[in-house]
Design a protein around this motif. Structure first.
Motif, PDB file in Angstrom:
ATOM      1  N   ALA A 125       0.674  -0.916   0.296  1.00 44.23           N
ATOM      2  CA  ALA A 125       0.218  -0.060   0.146  1.00 44.23           C
ATOM      3  C   ALA A 125       1.560   1.142  -0.348  1.00 44.23           C
ATOM      4  CB  ALA A 125      -1.196  -0.183   1.126  1.00 44.23           C
ATOM      5  N   LYS A 157       0.851   4.674   0.231  1.00 44.95           N
ATOM      6  CA  LYS A 157       0.253   5.329   1.093  1.00 44.95           C
ATOM      7  C   LYS A 157       0.849   5.624   2.526  1.00 44.95           C
ATOM      8  CE  LYS A 157      -4.342   3.990   0.617  1.00 44.95           C
ATOM      9  NZ  LYS A 157      -3.976   2.496   1.197  1.00 44.95           N
ATOM     10  N   SER A 180      -6.705   0.782  -5.480  1.00 45.29           N
ATOM     11  CA  SER A 180      -8.131   0.089  -4.020  1.00 45.29           C
ATOM     12  C   SER A 180      -8.601   1.406  -3.312  1.00 45.29           C
ATOM     13  CB  SER A 180      -7.437  -0.530  -3.475  1.00 45.29           C
ATOM     14  OG  SER A 180      -7.042  -1.678  -3.852  1.00 45.29           O
ATOM     15  N   ARG A 234     -15.475  -4.509  -1.931  1.00 48.74           N
ATOM     16  CA  ARG A 234     -15.132  -3.833  -0.965  1.00 48.74           C
ATOM     17  C   ARG A 234     -16.224  -4.071  -0.125  1.00 48.74           C
ATOM     18  NH1 ARG A 234     -10.649   0.056   1.633  1.00 48.74           N
ATOM     19  NH2 ARG A 234     -11.734   0.241   3.751  1.00 48.74           N
ATOM     20  N   HIS A 239     -11.326  -4.466   3.977  1.00 48.32           N
ATOM     21  CA  HIS A 239     -10.196  -4.274   5.477  1.00 48.32           C
ATOM     22  C   HIS A 239     -10.529  -4.220   6.823  1.00 48.32           C
ATOM     23  CE1 HIS A 239      -6.925  -2.164   7.042  1.00 48.32           C
ATOM     24  NE2 HIS A 239      -6.412  -1.509   5.205  1.00 48.32           N
ATOM     25  N   GLN A 284      -3.301  -2.282  12.028  1.00 47.20           N
ATOM     26  CA  GLN A 284      -2.791  -2.640  13.363  1.00 47.20           C
ATOM     27  C   GLN A 284      -3.933  -3.073  13.727  1.00 47.20           C
ATOM     28  OE1 GLN A 284       0.657  -1.795  14.224  1.00 47.20           O
ATOM     29  NE2 GLN A 284       0.008  -3.259  16.180  1.00 47.20           N
ATOM     30  N   GLY A 331      -5.106  -4.206   3.838  1.00 47.89           N
ATOM     31  CA  GLY A 331      -4.423  -4.154   4.875  1.00 47.89           C
ATOM     32  C   GLY A 331      -4.452  -4.336   6.469  1.00 47.89           C
ATOM     33  N   GLY A 332      -3.887  -4.301   7.179  1.00 50.99           N
ATOM     34  CA  GLY A 332      -3.723  -4.371   8.527  1.00 50.99           C
ATOM     35  C   GLY A 332      -3.118  -4.671   9.461  1.00 50.99           C
ATOM     36  N   PRO A 385      -0.309  -5.156   2.314  1.00 46.39           N
ATOM     37  CA  PRO A 385      -0.095  -4.119   3.716  1.00 46.39           C
ATOM     38  C   PRO A 385       0.424  -3.198   3.570  1.00 46.39           C
ATOM     39  CG  PRO A 385       1.739  -6.124   2.818  1.00 46.39           C
ATOM     40  CD  PRO A 385       0.144  -6.201   1.958  1.00 46.39           C
ATOM     41  N   ARG A 389       1.253  -1.079   6.528  1.00 50.55           N
ATOM     42  CA  ARG A 389       2.479  -0.665   7.942  1.00 50.55           C
ATOM     43  C   ARG A 389       3.615  -1.741   7.586  1.00 50.55           C
ATOM     44  NH1 ARG A 389       1.084   2.643  11.901  1.00 50.55           N
ATOM     45  NH2 ARG A 389      -1.378   2.416  11.068  1.00 50.55           N
TER      46      ARG A 389
HETATM   47  C1  LIG Z   1      -7.575   0.267   0.759  1.00 51.46           C
HETATM   48  C2  LIG Z   1      -6.506   0.373   0.993  1.00 51.46           C
HETATM   49  N1  LIG Z   1      -5.197  -1.341   1.779  1.00 51.46           N
HETATM   50  C3  LIG Z   1      -4.437  -1.356   2.501  1.00 51.46           C
HETATM   51  C4  LIG Z   1      -3.809  -0.538   3.413  1.00 51.46           C
HETATM   52  C5  LIG Z   1      -2.922  -0.378   4.036  1.00 51.46           C
HETATM   53  O1  LIG Z   1      -3.312  -1.027   5.432  1.00 51.46           O
HETATM   54  P1  LIG Z   1      -2.136  -1.137   6.331  1.00 51.46           P
HETATM   55  O2  LIG Z   1      -0.918  -0.061   6.530  1.00 51.46           O
HETATM   56  O3  LIG Z   1      -2.952  -0.995   7.610  1.00 51.46           O
HETATM   57  O4  LIG Z   1      -1.269  -2.433   6.083  1.00 51.46           O
HETATM   58  C6  LIG Z   1      -4.855   0.558   3.376  1.00 51.46           C
HETATM   59  C7  LIG Z   1      -4.652   1.538   4.667  1.00 51.46           C
HETATM   60  O5  LIG Z   1      -5.957   2.194   4.926  1.00 51.46           O
HETATM   61  C8  LIG Z   1      -6.019   1.115   2.301  1.00 51.46           C
HETATM   62  O6  LIG Z   1      -6.901   2.209   2.332  1.00 51.46           O
END
Ligand SMILES: Cc1ncc(COP(=O)(O)O)c(C=O)c1O
Length: 391
Positions: free
Chosen positions: A70, A72, A114, A157, A200, A204, A239-240, A276, A278
């Motif tokens: 991910a 971001k 996503s 989703r 999702h 964490q 993720g998570g 993933p 984080r």
């Molecule tokens: C669509 C999507 N995928 C993956 C993630 C990544 O989540 P994480 O950093 O908790 O693994 C996020 C986080 O906001 C998300 O919005």
């Protein structure tokens, strides 16, 4: 085995995990500490080797699952390059993240969009870039994509429990059962293909059951989609996956073992992926920050750091776990921790730091490789942490 023996074994494992967390923090401090010399601004030290190790560990824990980082969580170009070399695919949420993928020269058909709500301009940008896969959780989004990218592969989703996650994402996204019906009906009426299911569990997340239940819900939805004439081919588990802040969190191997078991019920022809963020970058990054000053206000002792809510510690201002390690030794005392800006939102709760903490002490915060520099700005003229890659 008696119940007492089982409890003793459990507590032995937890003690071991806590010791491992302490050792891990020591290692993160070791690759960060050289940045105290000539210190000018907060530094996020990021270990190249740990990025590689994390990608390999995730893959080893869930061999059937294709990893899509991910972006971001940390879009630094060198980090993306390292993951590309490790064979990791990617998940994006914006035009800038799509452009980062073009820059990285990856096969754009492997990049997943996503973000469930995308602007028309960003859908057009993704389509021009050659992206195929788009997430949806509302009829409106299906309609929007149909007008711009009629041959898109959609993945739906669904809402799942986010209980046990430190940063829940439920509510804003995820179709309810009646929402699912509406998305299906809209897709059918517009001749759009729903090819997969995603969820999702919240960021964490320490509750393995959320993934297990998500997989079961996806399986049920595959059957419903097939009844409506769609051909499901994708399960995206989002993720998570958590970091170890205390040692009480399940390891990726423990999570993987349960997910692998649950995936046995998913037909072989379904491709399974995860996103993933984080987990892949978090434990590769350690933040180095400095105390600006301390203050006593009535009975409350305050410690002000040179970075805070605006400088990458947004998550910590909630109930998010954090490891705070001072270079100073002293009796632990409770401090109210704040950032350097003039804004009253820039306060990060009460934490333990040495009783004798003073201005210019260095404080290390391991496990901050995700959502730190990427969420930081230089409000009030205080510099955001700079990312420095280390081996
Ligand atoms: C669509 C999507 N995928 C993956 C993630 C990544 O989540 P994480 O950093 O908790 O693994 C996020 C986080 O906001 C998300 O919005």
């Amino acid at each position: 085995m008696s119940q007492a023996t089982a409890i003793k074994l459990d507590s032995d494992i937890k003690t071991q995990q806590r010791l491992m967390v302490e050792e891990d923090c020591r290692q993160q401090i070791a690759f960060t500490s050289s940045h105290t010399q000539d210190y000018l601004e907060p530094v996020l030290a990021m270990s190249r080797q740990r990025l590689r190790d994390n990608a390999r560990r995730f893959k080893a824990a869930m061999p059937r699952v294709r990893t899509h980082f991910a972006v971001k969580a940390n879009p630094d170009p060198e980090i993306l390059q390292i993951f590309k070399q490790e064979g990791t695919c990617f998940e994006v949420a914006s035009i800038a993240e799509i452009d980062a993928m073009l820059e990285l020269a990856v096969d754009m058909e492997t990049v997943f969009y996503s973000n469930p709500i995308k602007s028309p301009a960003s859908i057009a940008h993704a389509a021009r870039a050659g992206m195929l896969w788009y997430s949806v959780d509302t009829p409106e989004e299906v309609t929007k994509i149909a007008a711009i990218k009629p041959d898109a592969k959609l993945y739906l989703r669904i809402e799942v429990s986010n209980e046990g996650s430190n940063w829940p994402l439920a509510g804003k996204f995820g179709a309810s059962p009646s929402g699912v019906e509406m998305v299906i009906e809209t897709a059918k009426s517009l001749n759009m293909q729903i090819c997969g299911v995603t969820f999702h569990v919240g960021s964490q997340c320490s509750n393995i059951n959320n993934w297990v239940e998500g997989i079961k819900a996806a399986k049920a939805l595959f059957a419903k989609l097939a009844d409506h004439g769609f051909v499901p081919e994708l399960l995206n588990m989002g993720g998570g996956y958590p970091l170890q802040f205390s040692g009480d969190e399940p390891s990726i191997e423990e999570i993987g073992a349960e997910i692998n078991k649950a995936l046995e019920s998913i037909p072989e022809h379904i491709q399974v992926m995860a996103e993933p963020g984080r987990f892949l970058v978090g434990s590769a990054g350690c933040l180095l920050t400095q105390v600006v000053g301390v203050a006593t206000r009535d009975d409350v002792r305050w410690v002000y750091l040179d970075t805070g809510f605006y400088g990458g510690l947004l998550e910590i201002s909630g109930e998010f776990p954090v490891n705070l390690i001072s270079e100073r030794t002293g009796e632990p005392a409770t401090w109210t921790m704040a950032g350097p800006t003039c804004d009253s939102i820039d306060v990060m709760g009460r934490h333990k730091l040495p009783d004798n903490t003073q201005a210019e002490d260095f404080i290390y915060m391991p496990n901050l490789g995700a959502y730190c520099t990427t969420c930081a700005c230089d409000f009030n003229g205080f510099p955001a942490p700079v990312l420095r890659m280390v081996d």
